[in-house]
Design a protein around this motif. Structure first.
Motif, mmCIF file in Angstrom:
data_model
loop_
_atom_site.group_PDB
_atom_site.id
_atom_site.type_symbol
_atom_site.label_atom_id
_atom_site.label_comp_id
_atom_site.label_asym_id
_atom_site.label_seq_id
_atom_site.Cartn_x
_atom_site.Cartn_y
_atom_site.Cartn_z
ATOM 1 N N LEU A 28 0.796 -0.968 -0.229
ATOM 2 C CA LEU A 28 0.216 -0.121 0.127
ATOM 3 C C LEU A 28 0.768 1.188 -0.069
ATOM 4 C CD1 LEU A 28 -2.831 -1.090 2.406
ATOM 5 C CD2 LEU A 28 -3.180 -0.806 -0.042
ATOM 6 N N LEU A 29 1.934 1.180 0.749
ATOM 7 C CA LEU A 29 2.898 2.264 0.792
ATOM 8 C C LEU A 29 3.660 2.684 -0.586
ATOM 9 C CD1 LEU A 29 4.494 2.153 4.329
ATOM 10 C CD2 LEU A 29 2.598 3.579 3.425
ATOM 11 N N ASP A 30 3.856 1.465 -1.282
ATOM 12 C CA ASP A 30 4.340 1.758 -2.535
ATOM 13 C C ASP A 30 3.574 2.071 -3.635
ATOM 14 O OD1 ASP A 30 6.802 0.443 -1.709
ATOM 15 O OD2 ASP A 30 6.381 -1.595 -2.599
ATOM 16 N N VAL A 31 2.138 1.855 -3.489
ATOM 17 C CA VAL A 31 1.215 2.331 -4.443
ATOM 18 C C VAL A 31 0.996 3.731 -3.990
ATOM 19 C CG1 VAL A 31 -1.389 2.506 -5.168
ATOM 20 C CG2 VAL A 31 0.020 0.181 -4.784
ATOM 21 N N ARG A 32 0.969 4.219 -2.847
ATOM 22 C CA ARG A 32 1.079 5.563 -2.491
ATOM 23 C C ARG A 32 2.376 6.399 -2.919
ATOM 24 N NH1 ARG A 32 2.769 7.484 2.918
ATOM 25 N NH2 ARG A 32 4.657 6.973 1.925
ATOM 26 N N ASP A 33 3.205 5.953 -2.925
ATOM 27 C CA ASP A 33 4.673 6.761 -3.271
ATOM 28 C C ASP A 33 4.383 6.709 -4.820
ATOM 29 O OD1 ASP A 33 5.429 6.703 -0.672
ATOM 30 O OD2 ASP A 33 6.875 5.076 -0.821
ATOM 31 N N ALA A 34 4.072 5.676 -5.389
ATOM 32 C CA ALA A 34 3.807 5.960 -7.085
ATOM 33 C C ALA A 34 3.084 6.904 -7.429
ATOM 34 C CB ALA A 34 3.453 4.454 -7.489
ATOM 35 N N ILE A 35 1.721 6.995 -6.749
ATOM 36 C CA ILE A 35 0.895 8.189 -7.212
ATOM 37 C C ILE A 35 1.408 9.389 -6.769
ATOM 38 C CG2 ILE A 35 -1.216 8.903 -6.394
ATOM 39 C CD1 ILE A 35 -2.371 5.992 -5.867
ATOM 40 N N ILE A 36 2.048 9.513 -5.738
ATOM 41 C CA ILE A 36 2.806 10.805 -5.214
ATOM 42 C C ILE A 36 3.950 11.105 -6.389
ATOM 43 C CG2 ILE A 36 3.968 11.960 -3.897
ATOM 44 C CD1 ILE A 36 2.727 10.646 -1.629
ATOM 45 N N ALA A 37 4.531 10.142 -6.879
ATOM 46 C CA ALA A 37 5.698 10.202 -7.873
ATOM 47 C C ALA A 37 4.883 10.819 -9.377
ATOM 48 C CB ALA A 37 6.365 9.312 -8.053
ATOM 49 N N GLU A 38 3.870 10.136 -9.526
ATOM 50 C CA GLU A 38 3.123 10.427 -10.855
ATOM 51 C C GLU A 38 2.673 11.787 -10.759
ATOM 52 O OE1 GLU A 38 0.347 7.599 -11.961
ATOM 53 O OE2 GLU A 38 1.780 6.575 -12.986
ATOM 54 N N THR A 39 2.108 12.464 -9.948
ATOM 55 C CA THR A 39 1.624 13.696 -9.621
ATOM 56 C C THR A 39 2.246 14.705 -9.478
ATOM 57 O OG1 THR A 39 0.969 13.333 -7.355
ATOM 58 C CG2 THR A 39 -0.884 12.670 -8.973
ATOM 59 N N ASP A 40 3.716 14.474 -9.251
ATOM 60 C CA ASP A 40 4.913 15.308 -9.052
ATOM 61 C C ASP A 40 5.059 16.288 -10.574
ATOM 62 O OD1 ASP A 40 7.092 16.910 -8.754
ATOM 63 O OD2 ASP A 40 8.257 15.389 -7.617
ATOM 64 N N ARG A 63 7.774 11.705 -20.182
ATOM 65 C CA ARG A 63 7.591 10.412 -20.497
ATOM 66 C C ARG A 63 8.709 9.789 -21.191
ATOM 67 N NH1 ARG A 63 4.581 10.142 -16.805
ATOM 68 N NH2 ARG A 63 2.153 10.851 -16.933
ATOM 69 N N ILE A 64 9.042 8.540 -20.925
ATOM 70 C CA ILE A 64 10.268 7.757 -21.474
ATOM 71 C C ILE A 64 9.596 6.580 -22.187
ATOM 72 C CG2 ILE A 64 12.426 6.803 -20.983
ATOM 73 C CD1 ILE A 64 12.576 8.339 -18.772
ATOM 74 N N SER A 65 10.326 6.475 -23.422
ATOM 75 C CA SER A 65 9.525 5.169 -24.068
ATOM 76 C C SER A 65 10.233 4.243 -23.735
ATOM 77 C CB SER A 65 9.810 5.480 -25.732
ATOM 78 O OG SER A 65 11.386 5.259 -25.828
ATOM 79 N N TRP A 66 9.399 2.866 -23.924
ATOM 80 C CA TRP A 66 9.724 1.791 -23.282
ATOM 81 C C TRP A 66 11.073 1.408 -23.960
ATOM 82 C CZ3 TRP A 66 9.985 -1.512 -19.733
ATOM 83 C CH2 TRP A 66 9.986 -2.964 -19.707
ATOM 84 N N GLU A 67 10.960 1.574 -25.266
ATOM 85 C CA GLU A 67 12.441 1.441 -25.953
ATOM 86 C C GLU A 67 13.470 1.809 -25.465
ATOM 87 O OE1 GLU A 67 12.350 -1.034 -28.333
ATOM 88 O OE2 GLU A 67 10.246 -1.197 -28.082
ATOM 89 N N ASP A 68 13.289 3.097 -25.032
ATOM 90 C CA ASP A 68 14.434 3.962 -24.422
ATOM 91 C C ASP A 68 14.840 3.035 -23.208
ATOM 92 O OD1 ASP A 68 14.851 5.598 -26.328
ATOM 93 O OD2 ASP A 68 13.763 7.196 -25.112
ATOM 94 N N VAL A 69 13.742 2.708 -22.385
ATOM 95 C CA VAL A 69 14.237 2.085 -21.046
ATOM 96 C C VAL A 69 14.847 0.724 -21.441
ATOM 97 C CG1 VAL A 69 13.157 0.818 -19.228
ATOM 98 C CG2 VAL A 69 12.181 2.996 -19.929
ATOM 99 N N LYS A 70 14.610 -0.153 -22.269
ATOM 100 C CA LYS A 70 15.113 -1.235 -22.729
ATOM 101 C C LYS A 70 16.501 -0.945 -23.203
ATOM 102 C CE LYS A 70 12.229 -3.008 -25.509
ATOM 103 N NZ LYS A 70 11.358 -3.964 -26.268
ATOM 104 N N GLN A 71 16.763 -0.160 -23.875
ATOM 105 C CA GLN A 71 18.141 0.234 -24.308
ATOM 106 C C GLN A 71 19.152 0.588 -23.109
ATOM 107 O OE1 GLN A 71 18.281 3.105 -27.288
ATOM 108 N NE2 GLN A 71 20.580 3.240 -27.608
ATOM 109 N N ASP A 72 18.553 1.361 -22.531
ATOM 110 C CA ASP A 72 19.195 1.647 -20.865
ATOM 111 C C ASP A 72 20.049 0.466 -20.283
ATOM 112 O OD1 ASP A 72 19.269 4.300 -21.940
ATOM 113 O OD2 ASP A 72 17.778 4.991 -20.406
#
Length: 78
Positions: free
Chosen positions: A48-60, A66-75
């Motif tokens: 639950l705390l992880d979900v809360r932290d993710a929501i907080i991070a997304e609204t920051d 946004r980073i593409s999935w292809e960029d993430v895979k390449q990194d």
């Protein structure tokens, strides 16, 4: 009044928990039975705390890029 038999280890644990909350054993159990305190599995709480932290991070506003999935895979070298 109903009597309850507890092992010494369990009584010590409940007493320690009550002390942390500044409650007697009787007050602690009363608060739980009245629904004023909830017992929750620590793994579930962490989720639950992880979900809360993710929501907080997304609204920051600083996290709006946004980073593409292809960029993430390449990194990651995938």
């Amino acid at each position: 009044m109903t009597q309850l038999t507890l092992s010494q280890d369990i009584l010590t644990g409940i007493t320690n928990l009550g002390n942390q909350l500044n409650l007697s054993v009787n007050e602690l159990l009363e608060q739980i039975s009245q629904g004023n305190l909830t017992v929750i599995n620590t793994e579930e709480l962490e989720d639950l705390l992880d979900v809360r932290d993710a929501i907080i991070a997304e609204t920051d506003p600083d996290n709006q890029e946004r980073i593409s999935w292809e960029d993430v895979k390449q990194d990651l070298g995938l």
